[in-house]
Write an enzyme that holds these catalytic residues in place. Structure first.
Site: not given
Lengths: 257, 488
Positions: B130, B320, B125, B179, B174, B294, B128, B271, B165-166, B290
């Site tokens: 972000h 939703h 494995h 993952m 994966h 949703t 990554d 939501h 994530h993988c 503000e």
């Protein structure tokens, strides 16, 4: 004197066997051409006729090898040839805590290679291994069958299969057992398929490398299980010793002189 | 709110105005500069091990702490766990949970990331993140074989909420196996304090059997490619955020949810039923919106939502895209306790029967024929087990967990004289529906129960379960009895 004669006869007999059929425990594989998973140009590879062990090497068999070749024992092995996990299932140099008929794991590539060479054999190449592994019980190339892929994948998802004993999965087309279902297996040239570990980047590689993008293409969906094997091979180094990684041996076919 | 108009400047000398303007502009630029100062230059002092938490919990806020060298130890574990009642799945996890452990950092931290692949695992494995600025988000330097560990370091340059994530081939698989997780990079000084913080992440799952099919279900690559999800869930399993697992808050508190979406395919329309988000950090970044009903959370993206809870009750968290919520599992609960506030919400004030088209039995529309269960119950214990599963899926909403019903609306099944008096009548109520006034344990009910789209097998199981629970008669109902009533 008697023993000597006996040995000579035995040797002659053995050669006879080699000449006409297969050595004990090995299976004849008829070579052919096929397209393996990697390579973006659908490169056909050719596999010549060869012999392959019907079963993975077991703990018991590997122990016998260790007894005869103490330099491969846990305490003696050079650090260059194995990492700290080497033979983890062994409580001392010649005692293991596992089933004798389970595949030998925690074995580095160097040790696996030495084992095969001691038997007058060698490790199979990736192309050979994959060639035999694409068979199911009835067809030589079962890669397009959903059932074939599903079975392999369900193995990948089953925990602790390294504890299983050899020879319990169905015999495949060639008469070989346990290609899938127990452990990963070393290949002679396991690191010849270069992958960077960043599968998405490999997409852009110009050379014939492992190609992550193909995993998405329809042709490769048929065998996406194999991607995991290539990924696995890409993640290991020759001195690694891993719980789920064993091996079996292969041999060139000797022609009758 | 719009900015108030500038004071009338027409009487001021032009030069002064110009000077003033220049000053304002330059001071603005100055201010921006300090804020945007190269975050890669933030010095780090000391070293600490990061606190990692399993969902729905999050680690302690960074507060005013200085940037540090932060050591993160993340273990990858492949393990079997429950997707929903009776359905098991082999998850691949960061830290043993889906989503993976929550990582909380602040801007300028130097993270030393240890990725450990458990020796029992089958596969290599990587990760990554972000939040990483660099090739592959760390994937390139973290590709790790089972029984091994890889270490790499990165500096958090941009504040925000990020997915990790993988990224090992096949990447989609994966991720589809669970993952993914979230890493938060707090700004200098931390996010404004709130009363409650929780960690929620949506994911879609693809199984060989259809939704609800019992047993250990393998991953289905074809369905994943076709984007036909069998399960869409929060925090890795259908009931991960309901019942005893619901998240909680008290009236008057402000709740902050760190919501991520691991995908692999579906975009979430997140939501909370009965709440309005006071604030949404759109896509987990700096932009704050503000009063949002949703908010969309892309696959491989995240958002931070905040709201003050003003009234008690159970608030349902959903995607939703609503069939995902009620048919595939994308449903969670927030239980709010405290004093009622009838000015904000009155509760029910009147209820009567309204039948514009004349009385009649309603029926749940269905496009499929009722399919008999593939695995019939073999004995009483299995009948009870399967019956309970049907009950929890079909009856629970009205008749409630202990068969107590809801006063004045849905009659009780526990110690019910009406139920125990006549088994054929009970079967008929399930297969044909029931409407009009009935008396149960001395209370009058006048409501509508729809015809339930269940197979005879399922009806037999669920009624056996009901009859053998909560002080009822112990009657066993068989498929034959159900068929008899059906064919009347």
């Amino acid at each position: 004197m008697f023993t000597h004669t006996f040995r000579v006869i035995l040797v002659i007999l053995t050669f006879q066997t080699v000449g006409f059929s297969q050595p004990e425990g090995m299976v004849n594989i008829k070579g052919s051409r096929y397209i393996p998973l990697y390579g973006r140009d659908s490169t056909v590879v050719e596999v010549k006729d060869f012999l392959m062990d019907a079963y993975p090497v077991t703990n018991q068999e590997f122990l016998d090898f260790l007894k005869k070749n103490p330099k491969w024992q846990k305490a003696n092995i050079l650090k260059l040839f194995a990492d700290d996990n080497y033979l983890r299932q062994y409580t001392n140099d010649t005692v293991f805590n596992a089933s004798p008929n389970s595949p030998a794991t925690y074995v580095s590539w160097f040790a696996a290679k030495a084992y095969c060479e001691c038997q007058g054999k060698r490790l199979p190449t990736i192309d050979e291994w994959e060639y035999v592994a694409m068979a199911d019980e009835v067809t030589a190339d079962a890669r397009i069958k959903p059932s074939y892929n599903q079975k392999i994948l369900s193995w990948y998802e089953t925990p602790r299969t390294d504890k299983k004993e050899i020879g319990k999965t169905p015999k495949n087309y060639w008469g070989v057992y346990d290609m899938h279902g127990l452990v990963w297996e070393w290949a002679l040239d396991f690191n010849s398929v270069l992958i960077s570990g960043e599968s998405r980047k490999d997409v852009d590689k110009d050379s014939n490398l492992f190609c992550g993008s193909a995993a998405i293409g329809a042709t490769d969906l048929m065998n996406y299980a194999a991607f995991m094997r290539y990924a696995f091979r890409g993640s290991i180094k020759a001195r690694f010793s891993i719980k789920n990684l064993g091996f079996r041996c292969a041999k060139d076919v000797e022609t009758i002189p | 709110m719009r900015k108030p108009k500038q004071p009338n400047q027409s009487k001021m000398p032009m030069l002064l105005v110009a000077l003033l303007l220049m000053f304002v502009i330059s001071s603005c630029v100055e201010e921006k500069k300090t804020e945007l100062a190269d975050t890669s230059e933030i010095p780090v002092s000391l070293e600490m091990t990061a606190e990692l938490t399993a969902p729905p919990n999050v680690p302690t806020p960074v507060g005013r702490r200085k940037a540090k060298k932060l050591i993160v130890e993340m273990e990858i574990i492949e393990k079997e766990s429950e997707m929903t009642d009776g359905v098991r799945y082999v998850y691949w996890t960061f830290g043993g949970t889906v989503p993976g452990s929550f990582i909380r950092t602040r801007v300028g931290d130097e993270v030393e990331f240890h990725l450990q692949n458990h020796p029992d695992n089958k596969l290599p494995h990587n990760i990554d993140l972000h939040a990483v600025t660099g090739p592959g988000g760390g994937a390139e330097s973290s590709f790790v074989a089972p029984g091994h560990e890889k270490v790499f370091s990165f500096k958090t340059l941009n504040p925000g909420l990020y997915v990790y994530h993988c990224a090992t081939a096949p990447v989609g698989m994966h991720i589809a196996n669970g993952m993914y997780g979230l890493i938060l990079v707090e700004p200098e000084g931390g996010l404004p304090p709130v009363d409650k913080e929780y960690y929620i992440m949506q994911g879609d799952f693809y199984t060989k059997g259809k939704n609800g099919e019992r047993g250990l279900q393998p991953f289905d690559m074809q369905k994943a490619v076709d984007e036909h999800a069998d399960y869409v869930v929060f925090n890795g399993a259908v009931n991960a955020l309901t019942g005893d697992n619901a998240i909680t808050a008290n009236v008057g508190e402000t709740v902050r949810l760190f919501v991520g979406n691991g995908g692999p395919n579906l975009v979430s329309s997140f939501h909370v039923i009965g709440e309005i988000f006071d604030k949404v950090y759109v896509e987990g970044g700096d932009l704050v919106n503000e009063n949002v009903q949703t908010t969309i959370i892309p696959a491989g993206g995240a958002a931070i939502v905040e709201f003050r809870v003003d009234v008690p009750g159970t608030f349902i968290l959903v995607d939703h895209s609503i069939f995902r919520a009620f048919n595939k599992g994308a449903l969670g609960m927030l239980n709010v306790q405290g004093e009622e506030n009838e000015k904000i919400y009155s509760g029910e004030q009147y209820e009567g029967i309204y039948l514009p088209e004349g009385p009649g039995i309603q029926e749940m529309p269905t496009t499929n024929e009722i399919v008999e269960s593939e695995i019939p119950a073999q004995n009483f214990e299995e009948q009870m087990e399967f019956g309970k599963q049907v009950y929890m899926q079909t009856c629970f909403a009205c008749h409630q967990g202990e068969g107590q019903g809801v006063p004045n609306a849905f009659p009780p099944l526990a110690k019910s004289d009406y139920l125990n008096a006549d088994v054929d009548r009970a079967i008929s109520a399930v297969v044909n529906g029931l409407t009009g006034e009935i008396t149960v344990n001395g209370e009058k009910y006048n409501s509508v129960m729809t015809r339930q789209m269940l197979s005879s097998e399922e009806v037999a199981n669920v009624l056996t379960y009901v009859y053998n629970s909560w002080g009822n008669s112990g009657q066993v109902v068989t498929k034959q009895m159900v068929d008899k009533v059906k064919n009347k």
